[in-house]
Design an enzyme around this catalytic site. Structure first.
Site, PDB file in Angstrom:
ATOM      1  N   VAL A   1       1.069  -7.192 -16.717  1.00  0.00           N
ATOM      2  CA  VAL A   1       1.172  -7.988 -15.491  1.00  0.00           C
ATOM      3  C   VAL A   1       2.234  -9.089 -15.602  1.00  0.00           C
ATOM      4  O   VAL A   1       2.668  -9.443 -16.693  1.00  0.00           O
ATOM      5  CB  VAL A   1      -0.192  -8.611 -15.118  1.00  0.00           C
ATOM      6  CG1 VAL A   1      -1.215  -7.518 -14.864  1.00  0.00           C
ATOM      7  CG2 VAL A   1      -0.696  -9.548 -16.218  1.00  0.00           C
ATOM      8  N   GLU A   2       2.615  -9.634 -14.454  1.00  0.00           N
ATOM      9  CA  GLU A   2       3.625 -10.690 -14.328  1.00  0.00           C
ATOM     10  C   GLU A   2       4.931 -10.324 -15.026  1.00  0.00           C
ATOM     11  O   GLU A   2       5.549 -11.130 -15.711  1.00  0.00           O
ATOM     12  CB  GLU A   2       3.087 -12.033 -14.851  1.00  0.00           C
ATOM     13  CG  GLU A   2       2.047 -12.646 -13.927  1.00  0.00           C
ATOM     14  CD  GLU A   2       1.725 -14.091 -14.263  1.00  0.00           C
ATOM     15  OE1 GLU A   2       2.460 -14.708 -15.052  1.00  0.00           O
ATOM     16  OE2 GLU A   2       0.725 -14.590 -13.732  1.00  0.00           O
ATOM     17  N   GLY A   3       5.345  -9.085 -14.851  1.00  0.00           N
ATOM     18  CA  GLY A   3       6.571  -8.599 -15.479  1.00  0.00           C
ATOM     19  C   GLY A   3       6.237  -7.817 -16.729  1.00  0.00           C
ATOM     20  O   GLY A   3       5.909  -8.407 -17.757  1.00  0.00           O
TER      21      GLY A   3
END
Length: 765
Positions: free
Chosen positions: A456-458
């Site tokens: 997640v988040e990149g």
């Protein structure tokens, strides 16, 4: 004589060419300018906005090759206010005590209603919201400490608290919302009256936001009985955390204005809006099942959902600016939540698996006494120290007003990867007790959840190969961004003048780093003035040397590959590793000094610095092997490393020291694991570990007496009960000491027990 005259004339001509700007521009700069302008790779709008997000800080110093140590030394240590510490000791401690991870993940597949209520009542979703809106308005460090402590107890609860305080509507509203939007939503978010979620990812657009197919079309129509300017939305999203229970949804979509109701532009771009989930046409509530975890996550859809233009975050003036808004918020948010969760998990494993290695015995020895286990324990301790140093120093920078986008990416990537390594080592040590899930297993769910943090988040692969160095080379380099701006300047004459000035400053910078790099390689680094004392100065000097080498090699790659470097992900990934480990080493040194340069912590510091410097060095050498121009690359490597490799892996003597730190009760262990949830409840799996650890350590000197007596033939070997009775009768130990041995054995057996179930229990009966 004639040769000498010819050489003198040549040098004089060169000096004249370089010294007279007009001549230099026409003979040298102009051809380079034309070639580089043609070769400059195209940049999408999303790439440009990502590059403009946040600012630079220590990452830019490392890119210079000559860091200004004052910027690091003058940064105040992260600290908590009295109110923030009271919140951690009060509501956060109580919340942790309410959490039963096995019940949450196996039975309920959700947080219990009383936990949800407590989270709302105590404003856990309002950590970043200012007091004037009813929030807590805590510092970034306090925010990190809260998430870290909860993560050391229950990942589901940590994620539930994380999301509203990171990339969610509150952060976007604070930065871009209209006054009316802030007044309406922020008090409700702080009080838990609204549960927020943010919907960005869809089936066809994850990392590539430009491919987003979700649309909004501007139109006129009736809304709540009034004729208004509206947006008709259609979307499909997935992987949305808190989505299934959200009452307000932050939505990213592409906005179009075919009738030019907002202005001349038809394709307006990525836009963000806040939509109550009870709005007609919104479908939400179904759940994904992310690796057996219980945090709320699921898809949502919108079919012909009509909303007022006023629901755009920031109003109509922010239409089309959504990606920039997201990138600005991620510039800080990525540095807090997931790093805090990762450090919480790593500290938890160090404390509990380290204690387990002391409690668990094989061949009449604690398993922590075996050298193979010592290696894993040492990696766990050293890695956790490095992770926490990076977390605390970065939080201090954020609280100081920095918004370092590249450093945020470094933290997200490195700390989640390091968490993976620490948990894997912990699982290897615990063996069967780690793989048998149940209420007694404190590591299994952490092991399962690792890929979620990685993704997640990149996603980490993308973060490493595209973001850290890809953005860093432009944002942090002293000249690249200015050169690109000059190349894109519309006025050719002005562009050439600007480019000429910057280019020759860049060339002088390159030559200066080349000379310094060669001098440092010959041993000159040892003569350089840097901060530090007898324990740390050598690490500062190696940091300086590798920073110079990194800056020089990055320039060489940019010069030889130009725009192609953007697609050379194996090279940019190695450069990212160099920059990341130079930053981590800097943080370890700063953290050690912030904590008072304690002698007990020196083994941790030595391991952290030696590990990170060695990783940086090896990654830099790997770059030379990948560069396409082999002879110049090898010559550059020879210039930087003329006497071989200066940085070795962590010394073997540190392995035993770090392992013993986790195997015994001591202040360094307490500092390393500070901030996590600790209890001594016998009905709790980690409480039993704590009790057994203390009991076994208390009984250890008595066990030594018994073993010595057996070696001397004064005491028989056999069942523990018989041995204790004989030892008391022969006055080898006292009755009280025998009682301590018995209590330690009972506590040990209880702590290492594993769970079993009837077949019906496992099938939900």
């Amino acid at each position: 004589m004639s040769k000498l005259i010819l050489m003198s004339v040549t040098v004089l001509a060169g000096i004249i060419v370089l010294s007279v700007p007009k001549i230099r521009r026409n003979l040298l700069t102009r051809p380079l300018f034309k070639k580089m302008r043609r070769a400059l790779p195209p940049m999408s709008q999303t790439e440009r906005e990502a590059l403009e997000a946040g600012n630079t800080w220590w990452d830019a110093e490392l890119f210079k090759g000559k860091p200004d140590w004052r910027k690091l030394k003058n940064l105040s240590a992260a600290h908590l206010t009295g109110e923030e510490q009271a919140y951690l000791d009060g509501p956060v401690e109580i919340l942790c005590s309410m959490l039963n991870d096995w019940e949450i993940t196996h039975t309920l597949q959700d947080l219990p209603p009383e936990v949800w209520d407590y989270i709302k009542q105590q404003k856990f979703c309002g950590i970043i919201i200012p007091r004037r809106y009813g929030g807590l308005e805590f510092s970034e460090f306090a925010h990190s400490q809260v998430v870290m402590k909860i993560a050391s107890r229950c990942i589901t609860a940590a994620v539930t608290v994380m999301v509203p305080n990171s990339l969610g509507p509150a952060k976007l509203l604070l930065a871009y919302g209209t006054g009316q939007q802030k007044d309406h939503y922020l008090p409700r978010l702080a009080a838990g009256e609204e549960i927020p979620a943010f919907a960005l990812t869809g089936p066809q657009a994850g990392s590539d936001a430009g491919a987003m197919p979700d649309t909004g079309v501007v139109c006129y129509g009736s809304f709540e009985g009034q004729e208004r300017l509206l947006i008709r939305l259609n979307w499909e999203k997935r992987y949305i955390t808190l989505g299934p229970v959200a009452t307000v949804l932050g939505l990213a979509f592409k906005l179009y204005d075919p009738e030019h109701l907002l202005g001349e532009q038809e394709d307006i771009g990525i836009t963000l809006a806040l939509i109550p989930t009870n709005t007609a046409g919104v479908s939400i509530g179904r759940r994904h099942f992310p690796l057996d975890s219980a945090f709320q996550n699921g898809p949502n859809w919108g079919k012909d959902v009509v909303i007022p233009v006023d629901w755009i975050i920031g109003g109509a003036v922010q239409a089309g600016k959504g990606w920039k808004m997201l990138m600005q918020c991620l510039a800080t948010g990525r540095a807090i939540s997931l790093p805090a969760l990762s450090v919480g998990a790593a500290k938890f494993i160090c404390r509990n698996t380290g204690a387990y290695a002391r409690i668990r015995t094989q061949f009449n020895l604690p398993i922590g006494a075996f050298e193979g286990i010592e290696e894993a324990l040492a990696r766990m301790a050293g890695t956790t120290y490095l992770m926490d140093a990076a977390r605390q120093v970065t939080c201090a920078a954020l609280d100081d007003g920095q918004k370092p986008a590249v450093i945020s990416a470094i933290l997200k990537y490195q700390l989640t990867e390091d968490m993976r390594c620490v948990i894997n080592d912990g699982m290897d040590i615990q063996g069967g007790s780690g793989i048998c899930l149940g209420p007694s297993n404190f590591i299994g769910r952490l092991y399962q959840i690792i890929p979620v943090a990685i993704t997640v988040e990149g996603a980490n692969i993308l973060t490493r190969t595209l973001m850290i160095f890809g953005q860093g080379a432009v944002r942090c380099h002293p000249f690249i961004q200015s050169e690109m701006s000059a190349l894109n300047e519309a006025n050719p004459a002005q562009a050439l003048r600007q480019f000429d000035v910057i280019l020759w400053r860049h060339i002088r910078f390159f030559l200066n780093n080349l000379a310094r790099g060669f001098w440092f390689g010959l041993g000159g680094a040892k003569l350089t003035r840097t901060p530090g004392d007898k324990n740390t100065r050598r690490y500062y000097r190696q940091l300086l040397r590798l920073s110079t080498g990194f800056a020089l090699t990055a320039d060489f790659a940019l010069l030889t590959l130009g725009g192609q470097l953007k697609r050379k992900e194996r090279i940019s990934g190695r450069f990212a590793d160099v920059l990341s480990h130079l930053y981590l080493c800097s943080c370890a040194l700063k953290h050690f000094e912030n904590q008072g340069s304690l002698t007990d912590d020196l083994p941790l510091l030595h391991w952290a610095c030696q590990y990170s410097l060695h990783r940086a060095q090896q990654s830099l050498l790997a770059v030379f092997r990948l560069l396409p121009f082999r002879i110049p690359a090898l010559l550059l490597q020879a210039a930087l490393f003329p006497l071989g490799k200066p940085c070795a892996p962590p010394q073997d003597r540190l392995v035993g020291q770090l392992a013993q730190l986790l195997l015994h009760d001591n202040p360094a262990r307490d500092r390393l694991t500070d901030g996590i949830y600790i209890n001594e409840k016998q009905e709790d799996s980690t409480g039993r570990i704590e009790l057994a650890f203390k009991a076994v350590l208390q009984a250890a000197p008595i066990e030594t007496k018994l073993r010595n007596a057996q070696k001397q033939g004064l005491l028989s070997k056999g069942a523990l009960r018989d041995v204790l009775q004989e030892a008391v009768k022969t006055d080898i130990i006292t009755g009280a000491e025998a009682g301590l041995i018995s209590q330690a054995e009972q506590a040990r057996l209880l702590a290492i027990s594993v769970d079993d179930f009837t077949p019906r229990q496992l099938t939900g009966g």
